[in-house]
Design a protein around this motif. Structure first.
Motif, PDB file in Angstrom:
ATOM      1  N   ARG A 111       0.834  -1.209   0.000  1.00  0.00           N
ATOM      2  CA  ARG A 111       0.000   0.000   0.000  1.00  0.00           C
ATOM      3  C   ARG A 111       0.872   1.263   0.000  1.00  0.00           C
ATOM      4  NH1 ARG A 111      -3.904  -0.354  -2.419  1.00  0.00           N
ATOM      5  NH2 ARG A 111      -4.405   1.701  -1.647  1.00  0.00           N
ATOM      6  N   LEU A 112       1.971   1.245   0.753  1.00  0.00           N
ATOM      7  CA  LEU A 112       2.849   2.421   0.797  1.00  0.00           C
ATOM      8  C   LEU A 112       3.545   2.652  -0.539  1.00  0.00           C
ATOM      9  CD1 LEU A 112       4.356   2.021   4.371  1.00  0.00           C
ATOM     10  CD2 LEU A 112       2.792   3.835   3.587  1.00  0.00           C
ATOM     11  N   VAL A 113       4.002   1.579  -1.174  1.00  0.00           N
ATOM     12  CA  VAL A 113       4.641   1.725  -2.491  1.00  0.00           C
ATOM     13  C   VAL A 113       3.599   2.188  -3.503  1.00  0.00           C
ATOM     14  CG1 VAL A 113       5.855   0.523  -4.352  1.00  0.00           C
ATOM     15  CG2 VAL A 113       6.457   0.052  -1.971  1.00  0.00           C
ATOM     16  N   HIS A 114       2.393   1.620  -3.448  1.00  0.00           N
ATOM     17  CA  HIS A 114       1.300   2.040  -4.330  1.00  0.00           C
ATOM     18  C   HIS A 114       1.044   3.538  -4.178  1.00  0.00           C
ATOM     19  CE1 HIS A 114      -3.031   2.768  -5.163  1.00  0.00           C
ATOM     20  NE2 HIS A 114      -2.789   2.005  -6.211  1.00  0.00           N
ATOM     21  N   LEU A 115       0.975   3.998  -2.929  1.00  0.00           N
ATOM     22  CA  LEU A 115       0.758   5.419  -2.653  1.00  0.00           C
ATOM     23  C   LEU A 115       1.866   6.258  -3.288  1.00  0.00           C
ATOM     24  CD1 LEU A 115      -0.071   6.970   0.775  1.00  0.00           C
ATOM     25  CD2 LEU A 115       1.803   7.847  -0.562  1.00  0.00           C
ATOM     26  N   GLY A 116       3.120   5.866  -3.081  1.00  0.00           N
ATOM     27  CA  GLY A 116       4.241   6.623  -3.629  1.00  0.00           C
ATOM     28  C   GLY A 116       4.223   6.689  -5.146  1.00  0.00           C
ATOM     29  N   VAL A 117       3.940   5.560  -5.780  1.00  0.00           N
ATOM     30  CA  VAL A 117       3.887   5.518  -7.245  1.00  0.00           C
ATOM     31  C   VAL A 117       2.753   6.383  -7.758  1.00  0.00           C
ATOM     32  CG1 VAL A 117       3.357   3.996  -9.204  1.00  0.00           C
ATOM     33  CG2 VAL A 117       5.035   3.289  -7.490  1.00  0.00           C
ATOM     34  N   VAL A 155       2.527  -0.073 -13.363  1.00  0.00           N
ATOM     35  CA  VAL A 155       3.054  -0.448 -12.043  1.00  0.00           C
ATOM     36  C   VAL A 155       1.991  -0.266 -10.970  1.00  0.00           C
ATOM     37  CG1 VAL A 155       4.799   0.103 -10.298  1.00  0.00           C
ATOM     38  CG2 VAL A 155       5.423   0.090 -12.716  1.00  0.00           C
ATOM     39  N   ARG A 156       1.273   0.841 -11.039  1.00  0.00           N
ATOM     40  CA  ARG A 156       0.231   1.110 -10.048  1.00  0.00           C
ATOM     41  C   ARG A 156      -0.783  -0.022  -9.999  1.00  0.00           C
ATOM     42  NH1 ARG A 156      -4.675   4.937 -11.341  1.00  0.00           N
ATOM     43  NH2 ARG A 156      -4.878   3.159 -12.651  1.00  0.00           N
ATOM     44  N   THR A 157      -1.216  -0.490 -11.138  1.00  0.00           N
ATOM     45  CA  THR A 157      -2.195  -1.567 -11.208  1.00  0.00           C
ATOM     46  C   THR A 157      -1.614  -2.866 -10.658  1.00  0.00           C
ATOM     47  OG1 THR A 157      -3.232  -0.521 -13.113  1.00  0.00           O
ATOM     48  CG2 THR A 157      -3.745  -2.850 -12.747  1.00  0.00           C
ATOM     49  N   ILE A 158      -0.370  -3.148 -10.983  1.00  0.00           N
ATOM     50  CA  ILE A 158       0.292  -4.352 -10.467  1.00  0.00           C
ATOM     51  C   ILE A 158       0.322  -4.305  -8.944  1.00  0.00           C
ATOM     52  CG2 ILE A 158       2.510  -5.555 -10.306  1.00  0.00           C
ATOM     53  CD1 ILE A 158       2.948  -4.647 -13.279  1.00  0.00           C
ATOM     54  N   LEU A 159       0.620  -3.137  -8.376  1.00  0.00           N
ATOM     55  CA  LEU A 159       0.663  -2.994  -6.923  1.00  0.00           C
ATOM     56  C   LEU A 159      -0.726  -3.171  -6.310  1.00  0.00           C
ATOM     57  CD1 LEU A 159       3.175  -0.047  -6.738  1.00  0.00           C
ATOM     58  CD2 LEU A 159       3.545  -2.352  -5.822  1.00  0.00           C
ATOM     59  N   TYR A 160      -1.734  -2.578  -6.931  1.00  0.00           N
ATOM     60  CA  TYR A 160      -3.084  -2.705  -6.398  1.00  0.00           C
ATOM     61  C   TYR A 160      -3.540  -4.169  -6.417  1.00  0.00           C
ATOM     62  CZ  TYR A 160      -7.870  -1.602  -5.185  1.00  0.00           C
ATOM     63  OH  TYR A 160      -9.066  -1.543  -4.537  1.00  0.00           O
ATOM     64  N   VAL A 161      -3.281  -4.846  -7.522  1.00  0.00           N
ATOM     65  CA  VAL A 161      -3.657  -6.253  -7.639  1.00  0.00           C
ATOM     66  C   VAL A 161      -2.842  -7.104  -6.654  1.00  0.00           C
ATOM     67  CG1 VAL A 161      -3.672  -8.263  -9.190  1.00  0.00           C
ATOM     68  CG2 VAL A 161      -4.508  -6.041  -9.996  1.00  0.00           C
ATOM     69  N   SER A 162      -1.579  -6.767  -6.457  1.00  0.00           N
ATOM     70  CA  SER A 162      -0.751  -7.482  -5.474  1.00  0.00           C
ATOM     71  C   SER A 162      -1.353  -7.366  -4.083  1.00  0.00           C
ATOM     72  CB  SER A 162       0.678  -6.936  -5.468  1.00  0.00           C
ATOM     73  OG  SER A 162       1.291  -7.145  -6.706  1.00  0.00           O
ATOM     74  N   GLY A 163      -1.810  -6.181  -3.723  1.00  0.00           N
ATOM     75  CA  GLY A 163      -2.477  -5.987  -2.434  1.00  0.00           C
ATOM     76  C   GLY A 163      -3.743  -6.828  -2.337  1.00  0.00           C
ATOM     77  N   ALA A 164      -4.469  -6.917  -3.442  1.00  0.00           N
ATOM     78  CA  ALA A 164      -5.686  -7.732  -3.456  1.00  0.00           C
ATOM     79  C   ALA A 164      -5.347  -9.218  -3.300  1.00  0.00           C
ATOM     80  CB  ALA A 164      -6.462  -7.495  -4.745  1.00  0.00           C
ATOM     81  N   VAL A 165      -4.254  -9.660  -3.905  1.00  0.00           N
ATOM     82  CA  VAL A 165      -3.831 -11.059  -3.780  1.00  0.00           C
ATOM     83  C   VAL A 165      -3.424 -11.354  -2.335  1.00  0.00           C
ATOM     84  CG1 VAL A 165      -2.060 -12.741  -4.457  1.00  0.00           C
ATOM     85  CG2 VAL A 165      -3.204 -11.354  -6.197  1.00  0.00           C
ATOM     86  N   VAL A 166      -2.716 -10.424  -1.698  1.00  0.00           N
ATOM     87  CA  VAL A 166      -2.345 -10.607  -0.291  1.00  0.00           C
ATOM     88  C   VAL A 166      -3.607 -10.690   0.567  1.00  0.00           C
ATOM     89  CG1 VAL A 166      -1.179  -9.545   1.698  1.00  0.00           C
ATOM     90  CG2 VAL A 166      -0.059  -9.572  -0.541  1.00  0.00           C
ATOM     91  N   THR A 167      -4.594  -9.873   0.256  1.00  0.00           N
ATOM     92  CA  THR A 167      -5.873  -9.924   0.977  1.00  0.00           C
ATOM     93  C   THR A 167      -6.535 -11.284   0.777  1.00  0.00           C
ATOM     94  OG1 THR A 167      -6.169  -7.536   0.765  1.00  0.00           O
ATOM     95  CG2 THR A 167      -8.146  -8.834   1.235  1.00  0.00           C
ATOM     96  N   LEU A 168      -6.505 -11.795  -0.434  1.00  0.00           N
ATOM     97  CA  LEU A 168      -7.071 -13.115  -0.715  1.00  0.00           C
ATOM     98  C   LEU A 168      -6.348 -14.196   0.091  1.00  0.00           C
ATOM     99  CD1 LEU A 168      -8.987 -14.937  -2.308  1.00  0.00           C
ATOM    100  CD2 LEU A 168      -7.269 -14.983  -4.132  1.00  0.00           C
ATOM    101  N   VAL A 169      -5.027 -14.114   0.159  1.00  0.00           N
ATOM    102  CA  VAL A 169      -4.255 -15.068   0.968  1.00  0.00           C
ATOM    103  C   VAL A 169      -4.698 -14.977   2.427  1.00  0.00           C
ATOM    104  CG1 VAL A 169      -1.938 -15.580   1.870  1.00  0.00           C
ATOM    105  CG2 VAL A 169      -2.268 -15.169  -0.583  1.00  0.00           C
ATOM    106  N   LEU A 170      -4.869 -13.767   2.926  1.00  0.00           N
ATOM    107  CA  LEU A 170      -5.323 -13.578   4.305  1.00  0.00           C
ATOM    108  C   LEU A 170      -6.688 -14.229   4.527  1.00  0.00           C
ATOM    109  CD1 LEU A 170      -5.189 -12.376   7.156  1.00  0.00           C
ATOM    110  CD2 LEU A 170      -6.061 -10.228   6.177  1.00  0.00           C
ATOM    111  N   VAL A 171      -7.595 -14.041   3.606  1.00  0.00           N
ATOM    112  CA  VAL A 171      -8.932 -14.635   3.720  1.00  0.00           C
ATOM    113  C   VAL A 171      -8.829 -16.154   3.745  1.00  0.00           C
ATOM    114  CG1 VAL A 171     -11.134 -14.957   2.497  1.00  0.00           C
ATOM    115  CG2 VAL A 171     -10.154 -12.665   2.723  1.00  0.00           C
TER     116      VAL A 171
END
Length: 137
Positions: A93-99, A112-128
């Motif tokens: 999220r911090l790198v996404h914000l900076g980019v 890059v921004r989209t890759i970061l956002y989707v990466s955050g979503a994948v981490v959320t999916l792993v958490l779920v």
């Protein structure tokens, strides 16, 4: 809950980030005499639009992450595993914000921004998944 102190601090940092971005977005609009609400037209070259969108992206990502993080603590997910997931999400999220704030080609959709956002979503999916798995064990 003491075993989850790293996860709690990371989750609070995510919440604080969203609050700080709300303040930044609102004050940026206020300084320029822009009314609250979405910035129109939607233009990635407009700094005010990017500030507003990074705030909204933060808000959109917050609840789907924080709720399973809290449930993970309740169902007994390994504290080290949960802390790693929380801090990875915060870092993304911090790198996404900076980019996004920096602008340029990396901040445009499909980059890059989209890759970061989707990466955050994948981490959320792993958490779920991890939380669900712990709940049914």
């Amino acid at each position: 809950m003491q075993a989850y102190w790293l996860s709690i601090v990371g989750t609070l940092a995510l919440c604080l980030l969203s609050v700080l971005l709300a303040i930044y977005s609102g004050s940026s609009k206020g300084r320029l005499g822009v009314l609250s609400g979405p910035i129109v037209p939607a233009d990635d070259d407009n700094m005010l639009y990017r500030i507003d969108r990074v705030h909204m992206n933060s808000v959109e990502a917050l609840a789907p992450f924080v709720v399973p993080a809290l449930l993970a603590m309740m169902v007994g997910v390994d504290p080290a595993t949960l802390a790693a997931i929380v801090w990875l999400h915060l870092a993304i999220r911090l790198v996404h914000l900076g980019v996004y704030i920096r602008g340029g080609n990396a901040a445009k959709g499909g980059s890059v921004r989209t890759i970061l956002y989707v990466s955050g979503a994948v981490v959320t999916l792993v958490l779920v998944i991890v939380t669900g798995w712990a709940a049914i064990q």
